[in-house]
Design an enzyme around this catalytic site. Structure first.
Site, PDB file in Angstrom:
ATOM      1  N   THR A 179       0.731  -1.398   0.182  1.00 49.17           N
ATOM      2  CA  THR A 179       0.034  -0.100   0.064  1.00 49.17           C
ATOM      3  C   THR A 179       1.317   1.224  -0.248  1.00 49.17           C
ATOM      4  OG1 THR A 179      -1.658   1.475   0.512  1.00 49.17           O
ATOM      5  CG2 THR A 179      -0.535   0.326   2.693  1.00 49.17           C
ATOM      6  N   ASN A 186      -0.950   4.462   0.661  1.00 51.72           N
ATOM      7  CA  ASN A 186      -1.747   5.057   1.560  1.00 51.72           C
ATOM      8  C   ASN A 186      -1.335   4.667   3.021  1.00 51.72           C
ATOM      9  OD1 ASN A 186      -3.906   5.104   3.124  1.00 51.72           O
ATOM     10  ND2 ASN A 186      -5.778   4.455   2.023  1.00 51.72           N
ATOM     11  N   LYS A 204      -3.651   3.405   6.380  1.00 47.82           N
ATOM     12  CA  LYS A 204      -3.592   1.955   5.887  1.00 47.82           C
ATOM     13  C   LYS A 204      -2.528   1.536   6.735  1.00 47.82           C
ATOM     14  CE  LYS A 204      -6.580   0.852   1.102  1.00 47.82           C
ATOM     15  NZ  LYS A 204      -6.329   0.509   0.359  1.00 47.82           N
ATOM     16  N   ASP A 243      -7.774  -4.126  -0.235  1.00 53.43           N
ATOM     17  CA  ASP A 243      -8.661  -3.296  -1.420  1.00 53.43           C
ATOM     18  C   ASP A 243      -9.595  -2.454  -0.498  1.00 53.43           C
ATOM     19  OD1 ASP A 243      -8.353  -1.728  -4.001  1.00 53.43           O
ATOM     20  OD2 ASP A 243     -10.595  -2.805  -3.881  1.00 53.43           O
ATOM     21  N   PHE A 295      -8.452   8.904   8.282  1.00 47.05           N
ATOM     22  CA  PHE A 295      -8.178   9.251   7.004  1.00 47.05           C
ATOM     23  C   PHE A 295      -9.353   8.868   6.518  1.00 47.05           C
ATOM     24  CE2 PHE A 295      -7.611   4.695   4.960  1.00 47.05           C
ATOM     25  CZ  PHE A 295      -7.547   4.096   5.699  1.00 47.05           C
ATOM     26  N   GLY A 296      -9.021   9.055   4.631  1.00 41.88           N
ATOM     27  CA  GLY A 296     -10.574   9.272   4.100  1.00 41.88           C
ATOM     28  C   GLY A 296     -11.497   9.569   4.450  1.00 41.88           C
ATOM     29  N   LYS A 349     -11.015   2.784  16.636  1.00 31.20           N
ATOM     30  CA  LYS A 349     -10.994   2.692  15.225  1.00 31.20           C
ATOM     31  C   LYS A 349      -9.993   1.212  15.120  1.00 31.20           C
ATOM     32  CE  LYS A 349     -10.683   3.769  10.444  1.00 31.20           C
ATOM     33  NZ  LYS A 349      -9.240   3.931   9.551  1.00 31.20           N
ATOM     34  N   HIS A 393     -13.388  -2.461  10.291  1.00 30.94           N
ATOM     35  CA  HIS A 393     -14.279  -3.264   8.579  1.00 30.94           C
ATOM     36  C   HIS A 393     -12.701  -3.731   8.582  1.00 30.94           C
ATOM     37  CE1 HIS A 393     -12.860   0.768   7.540  1.00 30.94           C
ATOM     38  NE2 HIS A 393     -12.440   0.170   6.351  1.00 30.94           N
TER      39      HIS A 393
HETATM   40  P1  ITT Z   1      -3.089   1.815  -1.705  1.00 30.73           P
HETATM   41  O1  ITT Z   1      -3.998   1.848  -2.901  1.00 30.73           O
HETATM   42  O2  ITT Z   1      -2.269   1.922  -2.314  1.00 30.73           O
HETATM   43  O3  ITT Z   1      -3.638   0.759  -0.844  1.00 30.73           O
HETATM   44  P2  ITT Z   1      -5.620   3.648  -2.004  1.00 30.73           P
HETATM   45  O4  ITT Z   1      -6.265   4.687  -0.829  1.00 30.73           O
HETATM   46  O5  ITT Z   1      -6.228   3.780  -3.167  1.00 30.73           O
HETATM   47  O6  ITT Z   1      -4.434   3.331  -1.626  1.00 30.73           O
HETATM   48  P3  ITT Z   1      -8.567   1.439  -2.611  1.00 30.73           P
HETATM   49  O7  ITT Z   1      -7.791   1.423  -3.880  1.00 30.73           O
HETATM   50  O8  ITT Z   1      -8.368   0.427  -1.449  1.00 30.73           O
HETATM   51  O9  ITT Z   1      -6.494   2.441  -1.475  1.00 30.73           O
HETATM   52  O10 ITT Z   1      -8.872   2.758  -2.212  1.00 30.73           O
HETATM   53  C1  ITT Z   1      -9.639   3.329  -0.743  1.00 30.73           C
HETATM   54  C2  ITT Z   1     -10.434   4.499  -0.261  1.00 30.73           C
HETATM   55  O11 ITT Z   1     -11.283   3.958   0.174  1.00 30.73           O
HETATM   56  C3  ITT Z   1      -8.990   5.069   0.269  1.00 30.73           C
HETATM   57  O12 ITT Z   1      -8.230   6.022  -0.469  1.00 30.73           O
HETATM   58  C4  ITT Z   1      -9.827   5.449   1.547  1.00 30.73           C
HETATM   59  O13 ITT Z   1     -10.661   6.663   0.611  1.00 30.73           O
HETATM   60  C5  ITT Z   1     -10.956   4.906   1.416  1.00 30.73           C
HETATM   61  N1  ITT Z   1     -11.367   4.072   2.519  1.00 30.73           N
HETATM   62  C6  ITT Z   1     -10.693   2.901   2.606  1.00 30.73           C
HETATM   63  N2  ITT Z   1     -10.788   2.717   4.163  1.00 30.73           N
HETATM   64  C7  ITT Z   1     -10.962   3.789   4.786  1.00 30.73           C
HETATM   65  C8  ITT Z   1     -10.780   3.901   6.297  1.00 30.73           C
HETATM   66  O14 ITT Z   1     -10.954   2.780   7.133  1.00 30.73           O
HETATM   67  N3  ITT Z   1     -11.424   5.328   6.208  1.00 30.73           N
HETATM   68  C9  ITT Z   1     -11.475   6.107   5.597  1.00 30.73           C
HETATM   69  N4  ITT Z   1     -11.661   5.753   4.688  1.00 30.73           N
HETATM   70  C10 ITT Z   1     -11.015   4.502   4.102  1.00 30.73           C
END
Ligand code: ITT
Length: 190
Positions: free
Chosen positions: A8, A10, A13, A69, A148-149, A170, A175
């Site tokens: 990842t 992110n 994550k 993902d 985040f997110g 959290k 999840h």
């Molecule tokens: P990687 O592919 O590098 O792991 P990414 O951010 O692109 O990073 P995803 O394609 O799985 O990862 O996208 C998941 C998105 O969903 C993430 O960017 C957040 O916007 C949201 N998300 C996933 N898990 C979350 C969480 O625990 N809290 C808040 N938002 C989350």
């Protein structure tokens, strides 16, 4: 198992995954530490994308590799943003712009049911998969600074606070935590 690549970029994550495994002796190596970029996420499902991310690094390093993902599915938006959660507001989306877009799509609608999903793939000689889901609802405003997110907007069922406000809690109830629990058991056996 002594080493585990976490595929990842992110940081949110990565932090959660590292914390979840902090009581294990396995050394976690992130994609950034390897200087690797990420493959294009061309899959139509969480599983396809997680597998694609894991395979990208496993095929090169042959070290067990974990990829997550994940996405947020809002009922009244027919499951959107779903697998497109990271780029809900387009190719230049930021967490903030995604959250603003989600709030504006929902307006004052009272049905704000949503669920977070995490599909984790652990790739070594075999493909292991684990899924975690948490139901909840989307708040009317952004609240909290943790995580985040979409964390400032998601209120898990049974709570009155967003994932962001719940801060370090959290990591036990999310999840991702649910999905990681099964993977942890597998890692202990490998
Ligand atoms: P990687 O592919 O590098 O792991 P990414 O951010 O692109 O990073 P995803 O394609 O799985 O990862 O996208 C998941 C998105 O969903 C993430 O960017 C957040 O916007 C949201 N998300 C996933 N898990 C979350 C969480 O625990 N809290 C808040 N938002 C989350």
């Amino acid at each position: 198992m002594d080493k585990l690549i976490v595929a990842t970029h992110n940081q949110g994550k990565l932090r959660e995954i590292k914390q979840f495994f902090c009581d294990m002796s396995v050394k976690i190596i992130s994609a950034d530490e390897l200087g690797e970029d990420s493959p294009r996420e061309t899959g139509k499902t969480y599983r396809e994308n997680a597998l694609l991310k894991a395979r990208y690094l496993y095929d090169k390093y042959r070290i067990p590799t974990l990829a997550d993902d994940s996405g947020l599915e809002v009922k009244i938006l027919n499951g959107l943003p779903g697998v497109y959660s990271a780029r809900f507001d387009g190719p230049k989306a930021t967490y903030e712009s995604n959250n603003i877009k989600l709030l504006s799509k929902l307006g004052n609608k009272s049905d704000r049911r949503a669920k977070f999903i995490s599909v984790i793939i652990l790739l070594s000689d075999t493909i292991y998969q684990s899924i975690g889901k948490v139901s909840g609802r989307i708040a009317y405003n952004l609240s909290g600074v943790g995580g985040f997110g979409y964390d400032p907007l998601f209120i898990p069922l049974g709570y009155q606070k967003t994932y962001s406000e719940l801060a370090c809690k959290k990591r036990f109830i999310s999840h991702r935590a649910i999905a990681l629990k099964k993977i942890k058991k597998i890692i202990k056996k490998l």
